[in-house]
Design a protein around this motif. Sequence first.
Motif, short mmCIF file in Angstrom:
data_model
loop_
_atom_site.label_atom_id
_atom_site.label_comp_id
_atom_site.label_asym_id
_atom_site.label_seq_id
_atom_site.Cartn_x
_atom_site.Cartn_y
_atom_site.Cartn_z
N ILE A 173 0.83 -1.20 0.00
CA ILE A 173 0.00 0.00 0.00
C ILE A 173 0.87 1.26 0.00
CG2 ILE A 173 -1.62 1.36 1.39
CD1 ILE A 173 -2.94 -1.23 2.25
N GLU A 174 1.93 1.24 0.81
CA GLU A 174 2.81 2.41 0.86
C GLU A 174 3.57 2.60 -0.45
OE1 GLU A 174 5.33 1.77 4.20
OE2 GLU A 174 3.78 2.25 5.68
N ASP A 185 -8.88 1.43 -7.14
CA ASP A 185 -9.64 1.37 -5.90
C ASP A 185 -9.88 -0.06 -5.45
OD1 ASP A 185 -9.71 4.10 -5.80
OD2 ASP A 185 -11.72 4.28 -6.68
N TYR A 221 2.99 1.11 -3.54
CA TYR A 221 2.32 0.97 -4.84
C TYR A 221 0.93 1.61 -4.88
CZ TYR A 221 5.99 -2.40 -5.79
OH TYR A 221 7.22 -2.98 -5.98
N SER A 222 0.61 2.47 -3.90
CA SER A 222 -0.73 3.06 -3.88
C SER A 222 -1.03 3.85 -5.14
CB SER A 222 -0.88 3.96 -2.65
OG SER A 222 0.07 5.01 -2.69
N ASP A 223 0.01 4.46 -5.73
CA ASP A 223 -0.24 5.26 -6.94
C ASP A 223 -0.43 4.38 -8.16
OD1 ASP A 223 2.40 4.42 -6.77
OD2 ASP A 223 3.17 6.14 -7.91
N LEU A 252 -2.16 1.33 -7.89
CA LEU A 252 -3.32 0.46 -7.63
C LEU A 252 -4.61 1.22 -7.87
CD1 LEU A 252 -2.16 -1.19 -4.28
CD2 LEU A 252 -2.28 -2.30 -6.51
N LYS A 262 -6.70 -1.43 -3.80
CA LYS A 262 -6.52 -0.89 -2.45
C LYS A 262 -7.51 -1.53 -1.48
CE LYS A 262 -4.89 3.58 -4.20
NZ LYS A 262 -5.20 5.03 -4.34
#
Length: 214
Positions: free
Chosen positions: A1-2, A10, A4-6, A8, A13
């Motif tokens: 999440i930290e 919705d 690869y959040s950009d 992924l 996530k």
Amino acid sequence: IEDYSDKLDDEGKKNLGRLMTMTDQMNALIDSLLQFSRVGRMELLLQDIDFTDLIEGLGDSLRPRLEREGATVRIVSPLPLVLGDRLRLTEVMQNLIVNAVKYNEQSDKTVEIGCFTRTDAAQTDETVFFVRDNGIGIEDEYHDLVFKIFRRLHPQDLYGGGAGAGLTITKKIIERHGGRIWFESKLGTGTSFFFTLHPENVEDFVQRREGASS
């Protein structure tokens, strides 16, 4: 999440968030299972305990939660000195009080603690402790599940979640003290838990007492 959040969407996530939640729940289950196992093996450190002092000390440590929940804990009858493991019996009372507050939708939550004397099957007087609340109560069809480990009666997202092991561990501690625990409940009205303590019936305690007297 930290990392690869950009990258992924919705859904990605959401799936990772669900995985984290499931991992936390699994950790809680493992911790509860280990605690349950230890309770069955550990030696009890028996001593005289002022039960009123135990409850008052526990009330001090729980005060922030009680105030946040709008809950009041009252001792409604004189409590005796008991023979037991102070740490383990504190755990028993904490589990019962926290559950009484947790499963309660009243604006004024009350938990009453006391005891009474009754004659047991051997025609001897015994002390019965009780923890009584004005909470949601327990449906009759679920009564047999209350003390079963990991058997929650409500979905994880209701009443603060939890592993569903607290009352199982409580029952084990009471049984290690030679006693038993049971309850009475009416849906929408509240629940009363009762328990007895007979540490003189615990085999390892009797052996130590006989060894000391010899």
